[in-house]
Design an enzyme around this catalytic site. Structure first.
Site, mmCIF file in Angstrom:
data_model
loop_
_atom_site.group_PDB
_atom_site.id
_atom_site.type_symbol
_atom_site.label_atom_id
_atom_site.label_comp_id
_atom_site.label_asym_id
_atom_site.label_seq_id
_atom_site.Cartn_x
_atom_site.Cartn_y
_atom_site.Cartn_z
ATOM 1 N N MET A 22 0.849 -1.195 0.000
ATOM 2 C CA MET A 22 0.000 0.000 0.000
ATOM 3 C C MET A 22 0.886 1.247 0.000
ATOM 4 O O MET A 22 0.452 2.331 0.376
ATOM 5 C CB MET A 22 -0.923 -0.003 1.221
ATOM 6 C CG MET A 22 -1.896 -1.177 1.181
ATOM 7 S SD MET A 22 -3.411 -0.891 2.118
ATOM 8 C CE MET A 22 -2.760 -0.601 3.741
ATOM 9 N N ALA A 24 4.044 3.829 1.119
ATOM 10 C CA ALA A 24 4.736 4.212 2.356
ATOM 11 C C ALA A 24 5.825 3.184 2.647
ATOM 12 O O ALA A 24 5.937 2.655 3.755
ATOM 13 C CB ALA A 24 3.764 4.370 3.525
ATOM 14 N N GLY A 28 11.608 -2.729 5.333
ATOM 15 C CA GLY A 28 10.973 -4.054 5.300
ATOM 16 C C GLY A 28 10.478 -4.377 3.898
ATOM 17 O O GLY A 28 10.672 -5.491 3.391
ATOM 18 N N HIS A 29 9.835 -3.403 3.251
ATOM 19 C CA HIS A 29 9.409 -3.614 1.858
ATOM 20 C C HIS A 29 10.640 -3.798 0.969
ATOM 21 O O HIS A 29 10.635 -4.619 0.050
ATOM 22 C CB HIS A 29 8.613 -2.412 1.349
ATOM 23 C CG HIS A 29 7.300 -2.191 2.028
ATOM 24 N ND1 HIS A 29 7.079 -1.135 2.876
ATOM 25 C CD2 HIS A 29 6.139 -2.888 1.973
ATOM 26 C CE1 HIS A 29 5.823 -1.179 3.319
ATOM 27 N NE2 HIS A 29 5.236 -2.239 2.796
ATOM 28 N N GLU A 149 6.033 -11.561 6.896
ATOM 29 C CA GLU A 149 5.465 -12.277 8.054
ATOM 30 C C GLU A 149 4.977 -11.314 9.132
ATOM 31 O O GLU A 149 4.306 -11.733 10.068
ATOM 32 C CB GLU A 149 6.519 -13.215 8.651
ATOM 33 C CG GLU A 149 6.767 -14.431 7.786
ATOM 34 C CD GLU A 149 7.692 -15.434 8.442
ATOM 35 O OE1 GLU A 149 8.392 -15.049 9.407
ATOM 36 O OE2 GLU A 149 7.713 -16.586 7.985
ATOM 37 N N LYS A 150 5.308 -10.051 9.023
ATOM 38 C CA LYS A 150 4.830 -9.056 10.008
ATOM 39 C C LYS A 150 3.301 -9.129 10.106
ATOM 40 O O LYS A 150 2.736 -9.099 11.190
ATOM 41 C CB LYS A 150 5.321 -7.687 9.567
ATOM 42 C CG LYS A 150 4.531 -6.511 10.031
ATOM 43 C CD LYS A 150 4.947 -6.090 11.415
ATOM 44 C CE LYS A 150 4.374 -4.756 11.807
ATOM 45 N NZ LYS A 150 3.001 -4.511 11.372
ATOM 46 N N SER A 190 4.611 0.779 8.068
ATOM 47 C CA SER A 190 4.281 2.108 7.539
ATOM 48 C C SER A 190 3.605 2.940 8.621
ATOM 49 O O SER A 190 3.725 4.163 8.637
ATOM 50 C CB SER A 190 3.351 1.976 6.333
ATOM 51 O OG SER A 190 3.963 1.166 5.357
HETATM 52 O O1 PAF Z 1 -0.036 -5.730 3.501
HETATM 53 C C1 PAF Z 1 -0.440 -4.810 2.790
HETATM 54 O O2 PAF Z 1 0.242 -3.809 2.550
HETATM 55 C C2 PAF Z 1 -1.840 -4.898 2.199
HETATM 56 O O3 PAF Z 1 -2.731 -5.501 3.073
HETATM 57 C C3 PAF Z 1 -1.871 -5.582 0.819
HETATM 58 C C4 PAF Z 1 -1.470 -7.039 0.918
HETATM 59 C C5 PAF Z 1 -0.944 -4.861 -0.137
HETATM 60 C C6 PAF Z 1 -3.294 -5.530 0.266
HETATM 61 O O4 PAF Z 1 -3.746 -4.221 0.133
#
Ligand code: PAF
Length: 281
Positions: A22, A24, A28-29, A149-150, A190
């Site tokens: 989503m 932000a 971690g991303h 896994e968070k 985020s």
């Molecule tokens: O984990 C997230 O950021 C959201 O729940 C996801 C999997 C992108 C779905 O909107």
């Protein structure tokens, strides 16, 4: 790196790896994207879409951080081939009201509705998550999708949705990736941006509670230790639980892989985190 807004432009990226987000984005991303780059044979697509149907009416949809330029820079640095930034009309072509109705009626896998976990605190949340993830899978046709896994229950829900999908997404693999933590243990999220500096220390109570749980030899003891630690730090508890790591069903012992799970609130933020319990045989 390409920034994609139209469905047609996704075709060359089919059968690669998908990292749904989503936005932000944080480190971690970044680690999810790097993991996908290292593991995948094909190109890695990151999606950035703040999905309205997974937020409750009193939740933070409108204030959820939107940081697209920084997200693009992070995704590029981590090695993504493309970032898909769809408009809501592309994800929900019949409009948001129809999308909300569809999400409320979504046939949820069992891990979504386990009592006393996320569904109790955020009814309707997993309908929206499943709906948007299914739509992203339909559009992007990935061979593998990477999730942190968070959000452990979300990971289990999506895994079950794919297992029960009767081949709708071919042989799509859902790949779990370990939680990335700050140096002091706070799980990256985020929503950590909502923490004021003095609450930043309080927030560590979640990590401390999980660490306390690790010493327990019985689920009930672990839950008691988590509850006490969170209360000492001033949290309002949504749930503490030790559950079977695959099904999220309650457990009476720790002889099989189990997960300690927490959702707890401070005035400005709701935090969730989890940890694998040691197995006692
Ligand atoms: O984990 C997230 O950021 C959201 O729940 C996801 C999997 C992108 C779905 O909107």
């Amino acid at each position: 790196m390409r920034v994609i807004e139209h469905i047609e432009d996704l075709t060359p990226l089919h059968h690669g790896a998908l990292v749904p987000t989503m936005g932000a984005l944080h480190a971690g991303h970044g680690s999810l994207i790097e993991r996908a780059v290292a593991a995948a044979a094909g190109p890695v697509t990151v999606t950035v879409f703040v999905n309205p149907t997974q937020f409750g009416p009193k939740e933070d949809f409108s204030k959820y951080p939107r940081t697209l330029q920084a997200d693009l820079a992070l995704a590029e640095k981590a090695g993504a081939a493309a970032v898909f930034v769809p408009d809501a009309s592309l994800i929900y072509p019949d409009g948001l009201e129809a999308a909300a109705r569809e999400s409320a009626a979504w046939p949820l896998p069992p891990a979504a509705t386990e009592p006393k976990l996320e569904d109790a605190a955020r009814p309707g949340h997993f309908g929206g998550v499943c709906q948007v993830v299914a739509r992203l899978f339909d559009l992007c046709k990935p061979a593998a999708a990477f999730f942190g896994e968070k959000d452990f229950q979300q990971l289990r829900v999506i895994t079950q949705m794919v297992q029960r999908s009767a081949g709708r997404w071919g042989s799509l693999r859902v790949v779990p990736c370990g939680t990335v933590r700050e140096r002091d243990g706070l799980a990256m999220s985020s929503r950590n941006r909502y923490l004021t500096p003095d609450r930043r220390d309080t927030a560590l109570g979640v990590y401390r509670a999980l660490q306390m749980a690790m010493s327990a030899q019985r689920p009930a003891t672990a839950e008691q230790l988590m509850r006490e630690t969170l209360e000492q730090h001033g949290f309002t508890i949504d749930y503490v639980a030790v559950r079977d790591a695959a099904t999220l069903l309650p457990v009476s012992g720790l002889e099989t892989p189990c997960r300690a799970l927490i959702a707890a609130r401070l005035p400005e933020v709701r935090l969730i985190d989890n940890m694998a319990m040691p197995v006692w045989r």
